[in-house]
Scaffold this active site. Structure first.
Site, PDB file in Angstrom:
ATOM      1  N   ASP A 140      60.685  52.715  66.103  1.00  0.00           N
ATOM      2  CA  ASP A 140      59.606  51.863  65.605  1.00  0.00           C
ATOM      3  C   ASP A 140      58.303  52.638  65.441  1.00  0.00           C
ATOM      4  O   ASP A 140      57.325  52.089  64.930  1.00  0.00           O
ATOM      5  CB  ASP A 140      59.393  50.669  66.547  1.00  0.00           C
ATOM      6  CG  ASP A 140      59.635  49.349  65.835  1.00  0.00           C
ATOM      7  OD1 ASP A 140      60.302  49.347  64.782  1.00  0.00           O
ATOM      8  OD2 ASP A 140      59.163  48.310  66.332  1.00  0.00           O
ATOM      9  N   ASP A 445      63.327  38.684  75.254  1.00  0.00           N
ATOM     10  CA  ASP A 445      64.675  38.755  75.792  1.00  0.00           C
ATOM     11  C   ASP A 445      65.035  37.510  76.597  1.00  0.00           C
ATOM     12  O   ASP A 445      66.104  36.920  76.409  1.00  0.00           O
ATOM     13  CB  ASP A 445      64.844  40.016  76.651  1.00  0.00           C
ATOM     14  CG  ASP A 445      63.648  40.252  77.574  1.00  0.00           C
ATOM     15  OD1 ASP A 445      62.801  39.349  77.703  1.00  0.00           O
ATOM     16  OD2 ASP A 445      63.561  41.341  78.158  1.00  0.00           O
TER      17      ASP A 445
END
Length: 575
Positions: A140, A445
């Site tokens: 990223d 998550d």
């Protein structure tokens, strides 16, 4: 073995001593009620010193008591899982499913490429058919230094993987392995060990040197066509999609030095534009799900953080025992391994080990058929991660794999993958809502795992004696505060959102599991009564304002040496 001769691929056993714990917990609960009763009975009258401090203490103790009850819900029902990978091999060795492994990194400075490559090499060396393994590195930070490090790792893997298989090397991270004290008495092993270590040190030196310089030479850039993706206009926040297949695991020419197949290895950097929300790690993982579906499309996905290397070469096989069990596996959504760190100090100053959480509390979640997804070391079923809802008798054909590679060139695969990694691809879609990881929360998550469970699926928590993954924990106060502030903020955000377990999970997961989730989601607000309890009693003590009952005792102790100690005192009621 069951009555019909069926041998399960795993078994579940309740933890020992649960009844004793319940009895002990009941005595604590009684004590908590007595404390509350005492506070209510002896509240100072209006005008008396310490009235408001007393009321604040009562509110804090009520909060502590309720929070303690939440913690007990997941400590009463602890279970342990035991897979049988030998049975798995005897039944399904020729029909094992493909596995896509996602490794995520975002900053070549905070996450050095040499460390990231050790994680990549460790997961490439699993004891698993290499033609069924595909490793995707999500960068990223869009760094050509990270791409160069991955290119170096792809070359070194041709030597490292056969060495690991030949000598059953563990851990399979080169850095961690070569830091061990290895017995080199066998001359054949010693020769190969020295050769591989020299190759690794040379590779590491080249990577570290390039990172220190902050740029790559023209000679290095000429090694692979992928370097042409980086130009003067490319920044870490504004760049096109980059997908480069470095090892074609399906190609007969992609072999190691022994002539055996290598796992597929792919570099991915999703497109970023300033006008688009990127959704942090959740956005990166969703892009990986789509890119991998264009290339390997394996039914099982493993995601690991770049600082968590593989420590058990059989971790995939152990996880598959849960998914592929003929009777219990159809409803299992993901298998979560605990986090483990190799840099824990002797006194564990910042409590990074998390012994209570990983050994007891998460195993207690499993007793309710739930388990928080903790973002790393987790095996997912692709279809469930992409939004599939549970229905009875929904069987999975593990040996059926959609072949999207056949008849397509590398360039065609890369171009198709770039399209699904573009910023605009998710516009008007269900990605980040009903598909993939959920957007809009720092703790993506945990909210994703909760959403999966509320669709009817049951996760599994597996805490093996041998740690499956090992990584590095924060070593300074600054790092620790940054990490925990992000966790607490993200989890409290879930509690205040539509995903609050008490509302979103009502009727979908067990009440004990809902309270267990709240135990973590309320980490942030529990700090307020804690601060109050630390400061106010001390100030009241300095000003002579009593907030606790006095102890009434008369103790006389005669020592055998003739020393006599008499302690006399009188006590009065606090009032």
């Amino acid at each position: 073995m069951t009555a019909n001769g069926y041998l399960p691929l795993f078994e579940t056993k309740p933890a020992k001593g649960r009844n004793a714990l319940k009895l002990f917990s009941l005595t604590i609960l009684l004590s908590i009620f007595l404390i509350w009763l005492y506070r209510l009975m002896y509240i100072p009258r209006k005008g008396e010193a310490g009235r408001y401090a007393w009321i604040g203490m009562f509110i804090s103790e009520v909060f502590f008591g309720l929070y303690w009850i939440m913690t007990q819900t997941v400590r009463w029902n602890v279970v342990h899982r035991y897979p049988f990978k030998d049975r798995l091999s005897s039944r399904y060795e020729d029909g094992l499913p493909g596995v896509d492994i996602f490794v995520c990194t975002a900053d070549p400075i905070l996450e050095p490429p040499s460390m990231v490559m050790n994680t990549v090499l460790s997961v490439m060396a699993y004891n698993y058919p290499p033609e069924k393994l595909s490793v995707y590195l999500s960068d990223d930070g869009c760094s050509e230094l990270t791409f160069y490090a991955l290119l170096e790792a792809s070359k070194f893997s041709k030597y490292w993987i056969p060495f690991c298989k030949k000598f059953a090397v563990e851990p399979s991270s080169p850095e961690a392995y070569f830091n061990l004290n290895i017995d080199l008495q066998d001359p054949v092993f010693a020769l190969e060990w020295g050769t591989i270590k020299k190759l690794y040190e040379d590779m590491k030196t080249r990577i570290v040197s390039a990172v220190e310089k902050g740029r790559l030479s023209d000679e290095i850039k000429g090694q692979h066509k992928g370097f042409s993706e980086w130009n003067s206009k490319v920044t870490n926040k504004d760049h096109q999609s980059i997908v480069q297949i470095l090892i074609e695991g399906w190609n007969s020419n992609a072999v190691d030095i022994d002539g055996n197949p290598l796992p597929t290895l792919i570099y991915v950097s999703r497109q970023k534009k300033p006008q688009y929300a990127h959704n942090f790690k959740a956005g990166a993982l969703n892009a990986l799900i789509r890119v991998s579906s264009e290339i390997s499309n394996a039914p099982i996905i493993l995601n690991v953080d770049c600082d968590m290397y593989s420590n058990d070469r059989d971790a995939i096989r152990n996880a598959l025992c849960f998914f592929m069990d003929e009777k219990q596996g159809q409803q299992i959504s993901y298998v979560q391994y605990p986090q483990s760190y190799e840099n824990i100090t002797n006194n564990d100053l910042y409590s990074n080990a998390g012994l209570v959480s990983f050994k007891i509390e998460l195993a207690g979640f499993d007793g309710y058929g739930t388990m928080p997804y903790i973002g790393t070391g987790c095996f997912h079923r692709r279809d469930i991660l992409c939004g599939r809802k549970y229905f009875e008798n929904c069987k999975v054909e593990w040996n059926v794999v959609k072949d999207k590679i056949k008849g397509r060139t590398i360039k065609e695969l890369e171009e198709a993958s770039k399209l699904v990694a573009n910023c605009s691809y998710e516009n008007g879609s269900q990605w980040g809502k009903e598909m993939g990881l959920v957007y809009g929360c720092l703790a993506e998550d945990m909210v994703t795992g909760l959403a999966i469970q509320c669709r009817g699926w049951k996760p599994v928590y597996y805490h093996p004696a041998k740690r499956a993954f090992r990584g590095v924990a924060p070593t300074t106060l600054d790092q620790h505060l940054v990490q925990f502030s992000r966790w607490t903020q993200g989890m409290f955000q879930i509690f205040l959102s539509k995903y609050c377990p008490l509302i979103y999970g009502h009727g979908k997961i067990k009440f004990g599991a809902q309270l267990g989730y709240c135990m973590y989601l309320l980490w942030a607000p529990v700090s307020l009564p804690t601060i109050y309890y630390v400061i106010i009693p001390a100030l009241c003590l300095l000003h002579g304002v009593p907030l606790f009952p006095k102890v009434c005792a008369l103790i006389s102790l005669r020592l055998h040496v003739g020393l006599k100690i008499d302690t006399k005192g009188s006590s009065k009621k606090l009032r």
